[in-house]
Design a protein around this motif. Structure first.
Motif, short mmCIF file in Angstrom:
data_model
loop_
_atom_site.label_atom_id
_atom_site.label_comp_id
_atom_site.label_asym_id
_atom_site.label_seq_id
_atom_site.Cartn_x
_atom_site.Cartn_y
_atom_site.Cartn_z
N GLY A 89 49.50 25.21 -0.05
CA GLY A 89 49.87 24.97 1.34
C GLY A 89 49.76 26.23 2.17
N ALA A 90 49.22 26.11 3.37
CA ALA A 90 49.14 27.27 4.26
C ALA A 90 49.01 26.80 5.71
N GLY A 91 49.43 27.68 6.60
CA GLY A 91 49.31 27.39 8.02
C GLY A 91 48.32 28.32 8.69
N SER A 118 51.05 28.00 15.45
CA SER A 118 49.95 27.05 15.22
C SER A 118 49.23 26.72 16.52
N ALA A 119 47.91 26.57 16.42
CA ALA A 119 47.14 26.05 17.55
C ALA A 119 47.16 24.53 17.45
N ALA A 120 47.42 23.89 18.60
CA ALA A 120 47.42 22.42 18.67
C ALA A 120 48.29 21.80 17.58
N GLY A 122 49.02 22.54 14.62
CA GLY A 122 48.63 22.58 13.20
C GLY A 122 47.19 22.12 12.97
N LEU A 123 46.52 21.79 14.05
CA LEU A 123 45.11 21.39 13.93
C LEU A 123 44.27 22.51 13.31
N ASP A 124 44.66 23.75 13.59
CA ASP A 124 43.94 24.90 12.99
C ASP A 124 43.95 24.81 11.47
N ALA A 125 45.14 24.62 10.90
CA ALA A 125 45.26 24.56 9.44
C ALA A 125 44.63 23.30 8.86
N LEU A 126 44.76 22.20 9.61
CA LEU A 126 44.18 20.92 9.15
C LEU A 126 42.67 21.06 8.99
N LEU A 127 42.03 21.64 9.99
CA LEU A 127 40.57 21.80 9.92
C LEU A 127 40.18 22.81 8.85
#
Ligand code: RP5
Length: 159
Positions: A89-91, A118-120, A122-127
């Motif tokens: 797991g990471a952000g 986080s940008a948006a 958590g969208l950053d980590a999701l992508l």
């Protein structure tokens, strides 16, 4: 006993094999890693789920960006240590799941996390977690879905 050996050293190959089996019986099957201590409140849900299912696991904090060598060593040695699945797991720019997958052929489940900056949301980590290049797969669960990662790990271990 072979002369010159320590008292506790095994005498035969069979004894050595038995000792190795004992070690393996206690070895964690799932490695839960995360990029920062600040990820623990979310990632400990994966540990709780595995605990409830009686699946041996270990929890480590290691950052792909701040401690790249430690992460590479961990992933390279994971199979030899008896691990069968890694949950990472990471952000933010979440490199940890991908870096683990780059250094092991064990299944890696990535948990994208929301973090302070986080940008948006958590969208950053999701992508970063999902968009792996061909040939280096990470099974990406939903944002902050640490419990789902543990359930998926359990299903991989006991299909
Ligand atoms: C990521 O940066 C970590 O996984 C964490 O989600 C985020 C923030 O880390 P800290 O600044 O709280 O250590 O690498």
């Amino acid at each position: 006993m072979i002369e010159g050996r320590a008292e506790s050293a095994p005498d035969t190959l069979t004894e050595l094999e038995e000792e190795l089996e004992d070690l393996e019986a206690d070895a964690p099957r799932v490695g839960i890693v995360m990029g920062s201590k600040s990820d623990m409140p979310t990632m400990e849900k994966a540990a709780q789920e595995l605990e409830e299912r009686g699946i041996r696991h270990e929890v480590r904090v290691m950052s792909a960006h701040r401690e790249p060598e430690a992460v590479a060593d961990y992933a390279r040695n994971a199979r030899m240590r008896g691990l069968q699945v890694i949950i990472a797991g990471a952000g933010l720019s979440a490199a940890l799941p991908g870096v683990c997958a780059a250094h092991t052929d064990l299944p890696v489940i990535g948990v994208p996390l929301t973090a302070r900056d986080s940008a948006a949301g958590g969208l950053d980590a999701l992508l970063a977690t999902a968009q792996m290049p061909p040939g280096v797969p990470v099974a990406c669960v939903g944002l902050n879905a640490a419990r789902n990662a543990a359930i998926l790990a359990a299903r991989i271990l006991n299909p």
